[in-house]
Design a protein around this motif. Structure first.
Motif, short mmCIF file in Angstrom:
data_model
loop_
_atom_site.label_atom_id
_atom_site.label_comp_id
_atom_site.label_asym_id
_atom_site.label_seq_id
_atom_site.Cartn_x
_atom_site.Cartn_y
_atom_site.Cartn_z
N SER A 111 0.84 -1.21 0.00
CA SER A 111 0.00 0.00 0.00
C SER A 111 0.87 1.25 0.00
O SER A 111 0.57 2.24 -0.70
N GLY B 112 2.14 1.79 -3.42
CA GLY B 112 1.10 2.31 -4.28
C GLY B 112 0.87 3.80 -4.10
O GLY B 112 0.68 4.54 -5.07
N VAL C 181 -1.18 -2.44 -4.43
CA VAL C 181 -0.48 -1.31 -5.06
C VAL C 181 -1.45 -0.54 -5.96
O VAL C 181 -1.56 0.69 -5.87
N GLU D 278 -4.30 1.80 -4.40
CA GLU D 278 -3.86 3.13 -3.96
C GLU D 278 -3.75 4.10 -5.14
O GLU D 278 -4.09 5.28 -5.02
N ASP E 44 3.16 -5.54 -7.97
CA ASP E 44 4.01 -5.05 -6.88
C ASP E 44 5.49 -5.09 -7.24
O ASP E 44 6.35 -4.62 -6.50
#
Length: 208
Positions: free
Chosen positions: A8, A11, A35, A38, A126
């Protein structure tokens, strides 16, 4: 080299750096979901879960030698196959196991499909390792009618970026590793395996 607290966090940072205009954030489960969510929240865009997953090397499951897409398409890193020395029937078996898991995830994470025709799509994970999961995702999005596909991740090795540029319209990766063994986990303090519940909770925060 940026070390992210978790997906997160990655992101949120990535969301401030995206150089493209886009209509949809396509996410690769599981890690890419956190990711991408966000990014979608920051840019107020819908999220689309792409059904792709790597085919793991049996004795080193964190590493992959290809990927499978939700339509059953298989993408293999051909140059590595001679070194793995895997019989064809084992490759077929592994790909089928992955395909079944992709099917399960799609039913769970994306209960209804969406129209991507003529949409500019941001494909998010990610991290890109070999790049083959992203390639499967790019090709799947093009089959669904996306007009442009941008491949985006917090980190990747340089060779993988060169590979992805052959498939995506543009590639954006702020942390590029030019030398040495690459592992996505090295760019995160918290890179634990995610559960279905965590993915579903993240998807509740955005339009899907």
């Amino acid at each position: 080299m940026t070390i992210f607290g978790n997906r997160s966090h990655a992101g949120k940072i990535l969301a401030e750096q995206i150089p493209f205009k886009f209509d949809v954030v396509a996410v690769i489960p599981r890690g890419g979901v956190l990711v991408g969510v966000e990014i979608a929240k920051r840019h107020k865009k819908p999220v689309y879960v792409v059904g792709v997953r790597k085919i793991p090397i049996p004795w080193e499951p964190e590493a992959g030698f290809g990927a499978v897409a939700e339509d059953g398409s298989v993408y293999l890193k051909e140059e590595i196959l001679p070194y793995l020395n895997l019989p064809e029937y084992i490759i077929t078996k592994l790909a089928e196991e992955v395909r079944r898991e992709v099917e399960r995830r799609i039913k769970l994470y994306r209960p209804k499909d969406a129209d991507l025709k003529n949409k500019d799509v941001l494909l998010v994970d990610d991290g890109f390792a070999t790049g083959y999961t992203a390639i499967a995702g790019i090709m799947m999005l093009r089959k669904k009618g996306a007009s442009k596909v941008y491949a985006v991740a917090p980190c990747a090795p340089f060779d993988t970026i060169l590979l992805l540029r052959r498939y995506a319209d543009e590639v954006f990766v702020p942390n590029v590793q030019k030398f040495g063994p690459f592992a996505v986990a090295n760019y995160y303090q918290d890179f634990r395996d995610l559960k279905d519940e965590e993915v579903l909770n993240a998807l509740k925060e955005v339009d899907c």
